[in-house]
Design a protein around this motif. Sequence first.
Motif: not given
Length: 406
Positions: A1-24
């Motif tokens: 399981m040691a590499t599980l987080w690295s696999k998941i983090s690899a598909v996330l946006p690279v940083n906060e700025e590129q992680f959109p959170l826009h709602f009405s």
Amino acid sequence: MATLWSKISAVLPVNEEQFPLHFSDKVESSVVETLKRCRQQLYSDAASSSRMLDAQIILDFSWEKLNTGTWRHVDKEWRRVYSYGCLFKVAALCREDPSAEEVQQAVRICDMGLLMGAAILDNILQVIVGILQSEVRKSAKEEDESEHAEVKRIKMDCPRVPVIKEELAVPRMKCPSLESFSTNYLLPLKPVILEGIIDHWPALNQHPWSIEYLRSVAGCRTVPVEVGSRYTDEEWSQTLLTVNEFIDRYILNKRGGKALGYLAQHQLFDQIPELKDDIRLPDYCCLGEGDEDNITVNAWFGPGGTVSPLHQDPQQNFLAQVVGSKYIRLYSPEDADKLYPHQSQLLHNTSQVEVENPDTERFPQFAEAPYLECVLQPGEVLFIPVRHWHYVRSLELSFSVSFWWS
């Protein structure tokens, strides 16, 4: 399981700025602030307990919104919020050397997001659940010999197949041309069994569908299950189970009279792409008015003895049989008065009559209604014209796929 987080983090946006959170403005500012806090924790060394707590706050609050009023009135914004909550909860679970139980919990959370939420970040929950499922498969133990023996015994069961009289049999055609099918069956709205049109499906050859195959591609996945022999029964209900739990509880334990199977409609194939890759749209669907996106694909999997009461649907239907066999009876919409539909709006498309054991005193005209019938075998496809009444009983363990189109 040691590499599980690295696999998941690899598909996330690279940083906060590129992680959109826009709602009405339908989403309260306090909820948006909690979501932003979850996002910040995702890219920092925040305590695991803080990540878990804030993600659960989002899930609890959005779940209440999803379950207030009818589903069609739930705003999509709240479905998106729920999906983000699922994403943050999965990240919290998998960040630090998760146990096998925590990985399984993360799979379930992803499935809940896919079932109840809305797609976010290019459907990232689907991507992550694929990563998690690979980990589950790696750690899964081999089935013991008793399980194999039980599966083999079930496969060898021989159903009692009804005798179909020639004059009542649904006609059959082998690979008709589009023009022939349209002229002889689609336009006059006549049922027909089409032979040889799905022989190329991987589900019938490269990856033959079976209990073992279903366990291997979807055993750990959570799906909607209908419990009860038919949806008109008072004890009928719905629940969520993993595919493995469903198989163990309702297939291997022979509780066929207690479960209709699981019906996930289009969601099952969206959830589990491996199964979607095993089937193809029938070519005849191109004769419809809409495009492929307007075709609803339904999955039906369950033990022998389960019944779909006599009912009608508002669209054309191709019912493709992949595993096992089904007895099916069809009535023309012209004879609806003799079929005694329920008076309630909820069940107005369903007959009150038990087709194979009718109450002739309550429903005297039912015996006068003409019908066609058939036993649908693996590799065959039944065309059920729009609004044709149809009754279906599984003769054995059965997996079917239906295509609703206009």
